[in-house]
Design a protein around this motif. Structure first.
Motif, PDB file in Angstrom:
ATOM      1  N   LYS A 251      15.361 -11.435  10.056  1.00  0.00           N
ATOM      2  CA  LYS A 251      14.289 -11.224  11.029  1.00  0.00           C
ATOM      3  C   LYS A 251      13.542  -9.933  10.691  1.00  0.00           C
ATOM      4  N   LEU A 252      12.687 -10.043   9.684  1.00  0.00           N
ATOM      5  CA  LEU A 252      11.890  -8.880   9.288  1.00  0.00           C
ATOM      6  C   LEU A 252      10.822  -8.559  10.324  1.00  0.00           C
ATOM      7  N   GLU A 253      10.356  -9.591  11.039  1.00  0.00           N
ATOM      8  CA  GLU A 253       9.402  -9.420  12.139  1.00  0.00           C
ATOM      9  C   GLU A 253       8.182  -8.604  11.727  1.00  0.00           C
ATOM     10  N   GLY A 254       7.607  -8.980  10.589  1.00  0.00           N
ATOM     11  CA  GLY A 254       6.406  -8.315  10.116  1.00  0.00           C
ATOM     12  C   GLY A 254       6.650  -7.055   9.320  1.00  0.00           C
ATOM     13  N   LYS A 255       7.890  -6.582   9.284  1.00  0.00           N
ATOM     14  CA  LYS A 255       8.219  -5.387   8.507  1.00  0.00           C
ATOM     15  C   LYS A 255       8.451  -5.789   7.050  1.00  0.00           C
ATOM     16  N   PRO A 256       8.156  -4.905   6.120  1.00  0.00           N
ATOM     17  CA  PRO A 256       8.336  -5.275   4.713  1.00  0.00           C
ATOM     18  C   PRO A 256       9.786  -5.263   4.258  1.00  0.00           C
ATOM     19  N   VAL A 257      10.660  -4.488   4.962  1.00  0.00           N
ATOM     20  CA  VAL A 257      12.033  -4.309   4.473  1.00  0.00           C
ATOM     21  C   VAL A 257      13.019  -4.248   5.636  1.00  0.00           C
ATOM     22  N   MET A 258      14.283  -4.475   5.288  1.00  0.00           N
ATOM     23  CA  MET A 258      15.402  -4.232   6.206  1.00  0.00           C
ATOM     24  C   MET A 258      16.486  -3.535   5.389  1.00  0.00           C
ATOM     25  N   TRP A 259      16.962  -2.392   5.869  1.00  0.00           N
ATOM     26  CA  TRP A 259      17.857  -1.538   5.084  1.00  0.00           C
ATOM     27  C   TRP A 259      19.158  -1.276   5.830  1.00  0.00           C
ATOM     28  N   HIS A 260      20.278  -1.416   5.124  1.00  0.00           N
ATOM     29  CA  HIS A 260      21.585  -1.047   5.663  1.00  0.00           C
ATOM     30  C   HIS A 260      22.285  -0.209   4.591  1.00  0.00           C
TER      31      HIS A 260
ATOM     32  N   GLY B 146      17.612   6.696   2.501  1.00  0.00           N
ATOM     33  CA  GLY B 146      18.332   6.736   3.768  1.00  0.00           C
ATOM     34  C   GLY B 146      17.840   7.848   4.673  1.00  0.00           C
ATOM     35  N   ARG B 147      17.525   9.000   4.089  1.00  0.00           N
ATOM     36  CA  ARG B 147      16.986  10.094   4.896  1.00  0.00           C
ATOM     37  C   ARG B 147      15.621   9.724   5.457  1.00  0.00           C
ATOM     38  N   ALA B 148      14.806   9.063   4.644  1.00  0.00           N
ATOM     39  CA  ALA B 148      13.495   8.630   5.133  1.00  0.00           C
ATOM     40  C   ALA B 148      13.648   7.603   6.251  1.00  0.00           C
ATOM     41  N   ALA B 149      14.600   6.685   6.096  1.00  0.00           N
ATOM     42  CA  ALA B 149      14.829   5.679   7.125  1.00  0.00           C
ATOM     43  C   ALA B 149      15.316   6.314   8.420  1.00  0.00           C
TER      44      ALA B 149
ATOM     45  N   SER C 235      14.633   9.188   9.522  1.00  0.00           N
ATOM     46  CA  SER C 235      13.543   9.918  10.167  1.00  0.00           C
ATOM     47  C   SER C 235      12.420   8.997  10.645  1.00  0.00           C
ATOM     48  N   GLY C 236      12.604   7.673  10.486  1.00  0.00           N
ATOM     49  CA  GLY C 236      11.626   6.721  10.988  1.00  0.00           C
ATOM     50  C   GLY C 236      10.553   6.333  10.001  1.00  0.00           C
ATOM     51  N   HIS C 237      10.706   6.731   8.730  1.00  0.00           N
ATOM     52  CA  HIS C 237       9.673   6.428   7.727  1.00  0.00           C
ATOM     53  C   HIS C 237      10.115   5.363   6.717  1.00  0.00           C
ATOM     54  N   GLY C 238      11.284   4.804   6.901  1.00  0.00           N
ATOM     55  CA  GLY C 238      11.805   3.878   5.901  1.00  0.00           C
ATOM     56  C   GLY C 238      11.015   2.588   5.778  1.00  0.00           C
ATOM     57  N   GLU C 239      10.336   2.185   6.844  1.00  0.00           N
ATOM     58  CA  GLU C 239       9.605   0.928   6.804  1.00  0.00           C
ATOM     59  C   GLU C 239       8.175   1.077   6.293  1.00  0.00           C
ATOM     60  N   THR C 240       7.785   2.290   5.928  1.00  0.00           N
ATOM     61  CA  THR C 240       6.455   2.456   5.359  1.00  0.00           C
ATOM     62  C   THR C 240       6.445   1.892   3.945  1.00  0.00           C
ATOM     63  N   TYR C 241       5.296   1.393   3.518  1.00  0.00           N
ATOM     64  CA  TYR C 241       5.212   0.803   2.180  1.00  0.00           C
ATOM     65  C   TYR C 241       5.484   1.838   1.097  1.00  0.00           C
ATOM     66  N   GLU C 242       5.104   3.075   1.338  1.00  0.00           N
ATOM     67  CA  GLU C 242       5.312   4.098   0.319  1.00  0.00           C
ATOM     68  C   GLU C 242       6.799   4.311   0.060  1.00  0.00           C
ATOM     69  N   GLU C 243       7.571   4.529   1.125  1.00  0.00           N
ATOM     70  CA  GLU C 243       8.998   4.782   0.949  1.00  0.00           C
ATOM     71  C   GLU C 243       9.720   3.542   0.426  1.00  0.00           C
ATOM     72  N   ALA C 244       9.387   2.380   0.993  1.00  0.00           N
ATOM     73  CA  ALA C 244      10.046   1.143   0.558  1.00  0.00           C
ATOM     74  C   ALA C 244       9.698   0.815  -0.887  1.00  0.00           C
ATOM     75  N   SER C 245       8.455   1.060  -1.269  1.00  0.00           N
ATOM     76  CA  SER C 245       8.040   0.780  -2.644  1.00  0.00           C
ATOM     77  C   SER C 245       8.747   1.696  -3.635  1.00  0.00           C
ATOM     78  N   LEU C 246       8.930   2.969  -3.247  1.00  0.00           N
ATOM     79  CA  LEU C 246       9.663   3.898  -4.116  1.00  0.00           C
ATOM     80  C   LEU C 246      11.102   3.431  -4.326  1.00  0.00           C
ATOM     81  N   LEU C 247      11.741   2.990  -3.253  1.00  0.00           N
ATOM     82  CA  LEU C 247      13.112   2.500  -3.372  1.00  0.00           C
ATOM     83  C   LEU C 247      13.171   1.291  -4.296  1.00  0.00           C
ATOM     84  N   LEU C 248      12.306   0.312  -4.063  1.00  0.00           N
ATOM     85  CA  LEU C 248      12.306  -0.894  -4.883  1.00  0.00           C
ATOM     86  C   LEU C 248      11.998  -0.572  -6.336  1.00  0.00           C
ATOM     87  N   LEU C 249      11.017   0.269  -6.567  1.00  0.00           N
ATOM     88  CA  LEU C 249      10.630   0.625  -7.932  1.00  0.00           C
ATOM     89  C   LEU C 249      11.792   1.280  -8.673  1.00  0.00           C
ATOM     90  N   GLN C 250      12.500   2.175  -8.018  1.00  0.00           N
ATOM     91  CA  GLN C 250      13.580   2.889  -8.697  1.00  0.00           C
ATOM     92  C   GLN C 250      14.810   2.004  -8.912  1.00  0.00           C
TER      93      GLN C 250
END
Length: 296
Positions: A9-18, A140-143, A145-160
């Motif tokens: 259930k991404l519900e419009g979010k680009p990612v789900m992180w655990h 994880g620190r970005a998540a 702080s509430g920024h983990g679902e932004t495309y910038e942070e999620a894209s950096l994680l995926l890219l790396q």
């Protein structure tokens, strides 16, 4: 009963992180697939992952990539002394692919893996695990702080994480071996993979355990026991998952009637096929077909 199709259930979010999920009790897992892509990084643990008719060992440093709708099963031998610790990253592959437009090679790798063009799902990071864990810590620190679902942070994680996969692929090429020694005596899951190859060739037929055992030159009691020991599941569970997954594909891509599809996957009794499908997918075959086509 856990459904084979487990929608995230991404519900419009680009990612789900655990991040760094820890389990110290039973973790038998079950066969399932998602509508989105998944990456699984193992920090600690031992067990097996079944994906793409192969079984892979769970151990520190293993990174798994599961394409959308890819059947997989994770089984961990867990105790307080041997916990299963992993980070799991589910993401909308289309949205995240668009965010990598400035990195065409990495975007191409992601697209090919999500389309199933590269049937390679397990990557042993080895001493690169430190890099991957640092990447996960930063995200994880970005998540947190509430920024983990932004495309910038999620894209950096995926890219790396894709970079980690690229480094493993490059190292394999330099070594001149793809490490696909499925028949080597040192491979811990050679019996399970033989069973899965046999089922792939025969799942549309009436199943008899003694026929499978004869085909592998093993006793039916031994083949049942060794498959469960190596994968954490029964042969029947795997066979059912493979049949239902194929039925879903036929419902999505053909106009064959439901009773015909049941026969095509080795379940010729229509009422039994419908009951089994609903039990494992959560809806009837016809409703599944309508729902899938409505999303297109």
């Amino acid at each position: 009963m856990n459904p084979l199709f487990e929608p995230m259930k991404l519900e419009g979010k680009p990612v789900m992180w655990h991040g760094r999920q820890r389990t110290e009790a039973d973790f038998s897992g079950y066969y399932h697939w998602h509508q989105c892509a998944e990456m699984l990084l193992v920090h600690e643990g031992r067990g097996s992952v079944v994906v793409g008719r192969h079984a892979h060992e769970i151990r520190r440093g293993m990174l798994f990539f599961f394409p959308p709708f890819q059947l997989h099963h994770v089984f961990a031998h867990v105790s307080p002394e041997c916990p299963y610790i992993r980070s799991v990253f589910h993401f909308d592959h289309e949205l995240m692919g668009d965010s990598l437009s400035g990195f065409p090679a990495r975007r191409g790798l992601l697209d090919s893996k999500c389309r199933g063009q590269r049937e390679e799902y397990a990557f042993d990071l080895g001493d690169r695990i430190g890099y991957a864990e640092e990447v996960c810590r930063i995200y994880g620190r970005a998540a947190a702080s509430g920024h983990g679902e932004t495309y910038e942070e999620a894209s950096l994680l995926l890219l790396q994480l894709l970079n980690a996969i690229v480094s493993v692929i490059g190292a394999r090429r330099e070594d001149g071996a793809a490490r696909t020694d499925a028949n080597g005596p040192q491979r811990p899951f050679r019996y399970a993979e033989s069973v899965m190859r046999w089922i792939e060739a025969h799942y549309a037929e009436e199943f008899r355990l003694d026929k499978l055992a004869d085909g592998l030159h093993l006793s039916k009691f031994y083949v049942s026991r060794i498959f469960r020991e190596e994968t954490g599941s029964s042969i029947t569970d795997y066979l059912t998952a493979r049949r239902i997954k194929q039925a879903c594909r036929l419902l999505q891509t053909t106009s064959l009637p439901v009773e015909r599809i049941g026969g095509e996957v080795g379940l010729p009794n229509p009422s039994y096929f419908v009951r089994l499908f609903k039990r494992h997918v959560g809806t009837t075959p016809l409703k599944y077909r309508y729902e899938v086509r409505a999303r297109l």
